[in-house]
Design an enzyme around this catalytic site. Structure first.
Site, PDB file in Angstrom:
ATOM      1  N   ASP A 249       1.026  -1.090   0.091  1.00  0.00           N
ATOM      2  CA  ASP A 249      -0.118   0.004   0.077  1.00  0.00           C
ATOM      3  C   ASP A 249       1.021   1.200   0.015  1.00  0.00           C
ATOM      4  OD1 ASP A 249      -2.259   1.524  -0.050  1.00  0.00           O
ATOM      5  OD2 ASP A 249      -2.438   1.371   2.303  1.00  0.00           O
ATOM      6  N   GLU A 283      -2.065  10.274  -0.395  1.00  0.00           N
ATOM      7  CA  GLU A 283      -3.585   9.389  -0.284  1.00  0.00           C
ATOM      8  C   GLU A 283      -3.757   9.065   1.231  1.00  0.00           C
ATOM      9  OE1 GLU A 283      -6.267   5.792  -0.140  1.00  0.00           O
ATOM     10  OE2 GLU A 283      -4.282   5.911   0.512  1.00  0.00           O
ATOM     11  N   GLU A 284      -2.708   8.839   1.800  1.00  0.00           N
ATOM     12  CA  GLU A 284      -3.230   8.091   3.259  1.00  0.00           C
ATOM     13  C   GLU A 284      -3.734   8.938   4.385  1.00  0.00           C
ATOM     14  OE1 GLU A 284      -3.326   5.254   3.933  1.00  0.00           O
ATOM     15  OE2 GLU A 284      -1.951   4.060   2.484  1.00  0.00           O
ATOM     16  N   GLU A 310      -5.176  -0.088  -5.589  1.00  0.00           N
ATOM     17  CA  GLU A 310      -5.224   0.072  -4.123  1.00  0.00           C
ATOM     18  C   GLU A 310      -4.672  -1.239  -3.635  1.00  0.00           C
ATOM     19  OE1 GLU A 310      -5.025   1.490  -1.392  1.00  0.00           O
ATOM     20  OE2 GLU A 310      -5.377   3.720  -1.814  1.00  0.00           O
TER      21      GLU A 310
END
Length: 726
Positions: A249, A283-284, A310
């Site tokens: 990820d 994104e996180e 993802e």
């Protein structure tokens, strides 16, 4: 007293009564019926006596004395389910179904993608705002993109842009909040025909790692300070090397996209539309970089569709778990192009229901860009997702290969499709889609699915209607037994759920929850056996005390019809609600009904013999195989989630409920075997013994929930949150 058996006198009397035929037997039947003791009617109260020779004409009914052997029936069903489970496991382990010419020109090369992955993860944890994320990773990506540009075919043109947007947005996630970002980083690459393109398809991934990752290797001053901390008993250089992570990820998706860019750019096949590769750097911390791109970047207006890469696990197969909204042509594109398909509309409806506490950039492109897309994610081994164990070596090369093959094929298909330019013409309608053991995907419009579903419902209505409309003397008996059977089945399911919930609550109260987290088979031995035993127990009581004078064959047919009716009810409700997942209920109605019609004559003539059982289990092959396929996905997703979802809802209660539900589904068309078998005593005792032993072992603390075993770690997660008031 033997469970499920009848007194010899009653059995001889019943069988003898069934063999009488013709008008001359009627007075004798009446006399025998009057001679019997009244039997308690548990469904409606009162006393009644019953004598039946089966549902149809003839004398095919058989007594309990000629029923199925309990040991053979139990062993046969167990082996049948184990064989189906083994087949599911085999299909899941086969990551690359068809051979791929790895390393050949024009083909995705997982070895090259792995090289990208190892370089990205070697940079260290890449939290947004850190030098590792904003400088080192960006520098590496730009270097590789430059090398790809040098090797590209003259048919294509590559443009690169580093965007650093600032903005804010409100999002209805985790209770709703407003997110503000400043000067975050996006690396954007546009691959287009030499003459340019007016339309584009977007491929999105993110190179930042989760914000609660361990911090990157410290600068010299910080290192000096940390070395003075006596709690660290190993060289700090070694300690820091262990903390490198963030592979699945979402570094692996970045490596896949780099390799896809390389293959497409060197291809001698001209593209009709542009392909935009977005490597986003935030994104996180809740989807900020994708928002900055889709709302501010000048290339965003070209995009007509997107693919988002993802991860919710580490490796395995990448699952298509969201598509649309609407735009069924995107599903058709995936079906037509993907070499190793793995997709389910069930996952889409579960994810979009909010049950899974997560979200992806898919939401941003859908809500702020009004763009349809496809969302994919690795789902296997979520135990080490967002932990230090998420390293490149844990992602199999075959996982990278299959993901690359699929993404490359779908992007190429969309970039050369005429539908992309006029996608608005094909935007209406949803699709029912699901893969068959990863071999191929079945997809059709939801409106067609509704027609199919209601046709199946009508077939069941005709089948049951014929039985309810028999001559009055037969109809009254069958109707009463059918609805009593329905009540008994629902009671057995309800008491089964209550039983496992009581066990789960007790286990939670004594502080032994999550004992199954590192030993999943314990949950099956504890909750699964309890659920099955309770269902068998309730039906054994019904057979023993309520259906004393009913033949085994008759009861077998009644409870098959009850299960068919229940699944038909679910099919009707799900279809009425407009859920595409109703196709599962359609499968669980259509195939059993066809099976029943095929084996009916043989069952009437010869009873529950070997031939009947073989054809019955063969007819149930598809619904049970697909059910076990979905059940694997459910536990693969939810078991790791339960280990990190906190204690507000006891995880044992949730898992026990899921296991009870799975038991109800899998037992539904096997309930009739309880009535066809001579006895269920040994099966009950075996299940009770297994459940008791598992219960005692769990209560004693034998099974520790977590593991640091390097081969299969299942770490404990502790979330610390600090709040500051301004």
């Amino acid at each position: 007293m033997e469970w499920g058996s009848e007194p010899g006198a009653v059995r001889r009397h019943r069988i003898g009564g069934e063999r009488r035929d013709g008008p001359a037997a009627a007075p004798q039947l009446e006399r025998e019926a009057l001679a019997q003791k009244p039997l308690a009617d548990v469904c409606g109260g009162g006393a009644r006596t019953r004598k039946r020779s089966g549902e149809g004409s003839g004398s095919a009914s058989r007594g309990a004395g000629t029923g199925l052997s309990e040991a053979r029936a139990a062993l046969g069903l167990a082996l049948y389910l184990l064989a189906l489970r083994a087949l599911v496991h085999l299909s899941l382990q086969q990551l690359v179904v068809r051979g791929t010419a790895v390393g050949h020109r024009g083909e995705f090369d997982a070895r090259q993608a792995r090289d990208y992955l190892e370089h990205i993860t070697s940079i260290g944890p890449r939290t947004t705002g850190s030098p590792e994320n904003e400088i080192l990773t960006v520098r590496y990506l730009l270097e590789q993109i430059k090398l790809i540009e040098v090797q590209s075919n003259s048919l294509h043109r590559i443009s690169v842009d580093v965007q650093r947007p600032t903005g804010s947005f409100s999002i209805d996630f985790l209770g709703g909040f407003t997110s503000y970002y400043d000067n975050i980083t996006n690396v954007v690459v546009k691959l287009e025909p030499r003459d340019g393109a007016q339309h584009a398809v977007l491929a999105n991934c993110h190179f930042d790692s989760v914000a609660n990752s361990p911090v990157p290797y410290p600068p010299p001053l910080t290192l000096t300070i940390l070395k003075q901390i006596s709690a660290i008993s190993v060289p700090l250089e070694v300690f820091w090397a262990v903390l490198l992570k963030g592979a699945s990820d979402d570094a692996v998706s970045c490596s896949v996209m780099l390799e896809v860019l390389r293959v497409l750019s060197t291809s001698s096949e001209a593209l009709h539309h542009a392909v935009i590769f977005l490597f986003n750097g935030a994104e996180e911390n809740v989807l900020q970089a994708s928002h900055g791109f889709i709302t501010q970047h000048p290339w965003a207006s070209l995009i007509r569709a997107f693919i988002n890469l993802e991860a919710a696990g580490v490796g395995g197969k990448e699952l298509v778990f969201q598509t649309g909204p609407e735009n069924p042509w995107l599903v058709q594109a995936y079906v037509s192009a993907a070499k190793h398909p793995f997709a389910s509309v069930v996952a889409q409806e579960v994810f979009q229901s909010g049950i899974i506490p997560s979200d992806t950039d898919f939401r941003i492109y859908r809500d702020f860009g009004n763009i349809p897309g496809i969302d994919l994610a690795f789902i296997e081994n979520g135990y080490i997702y967002h932990t230090k164990y998420d390293t490149a070596d844990r992602i199999l090369t075959d996982s990278i290969q299959r993901a690359g093959d699929n993404i490359l094929a779908v992007l190429k298909y969309l970039a050369t499709s005429d539908m992309l330019a006029s996608s608005s013409k094909y935007q209406h309608g949803n699709m029912v889609f699901f893969d068959v053991l990863g071999l191929f995907v079945i997809a059709y419009p939801s409106r067609v699915g509704s027609i199919i579903n209601y046709m199946v419902v009508m077939a069941v209505a005709l089948y049951l209607g014929k039985k309810f409309l028999q001559p009055q003397n037969k109809t009254a008996t069958y109707t009463k037994d059918f609805f009593c059977g329905l009540g008994i089945t629902l009671i057995s399911w309800f008491t089964s759920l209550v039983t496992v919930l009581i066990i789960a609550v007790f286990i939670s109260l004594i502080g032994q929850s999550l004992s199954w987290y590192n030993h999943f088979y314990i949950s099956v031995c504890l909750y699964g056996t309890a659920a099955v035993a309770k269902i068998i127990f309730i039906h054994t009581l019904a057979k023993r005390f309520h259906y004393v004078n009913a033949s085994d064959q008759y009861l077998g047919e009644v409870f098959f019809d009850v299960s068919l009716f229940v699944h038909c009810g679910f099919l009707t409700a799900l279809t009425y609600q407009g859920l595409c997942s109703a196709f599962i209920s359609a499968v669980w109605v259509a195939f059993p009904l066809l099976t029943k019609l095929c084996v009916h004559k043989d069952f009437k003539r010869h009873g529950a013999g070997g031939k009947f059982i073989a054809f019955y289990l063969l007819g149930m092959f598809i619904p049970y195989l697909y059910a076990l396929y979905l059940i694997w996905a459910v536990f693969e997703m939810f078991t790791p989630i339960l280990g990190r979802s906190g204690s507000e809802i006891p995880p044992d209660v949730v898992l026990a409920s899921i296991l009870a539900g799975c038991t109800m589904i899998l037992s539904s068309y096997f309930i009739n075997f309880i009535y066809l078998a001579k006895s269920t005593k040994r099966t009950m005792l075996t299940l009770t013994l297994v459940c008791t032993i598992a219960f005692l072992l769990v209560c004693s603390g034998t099974f520790f929930p977590y593991s640091s075993n390097p081969a299969s770690p299942k770490p404990k997660r502790v979330f610390l949150q600090a709040g500051f008031r301004c």
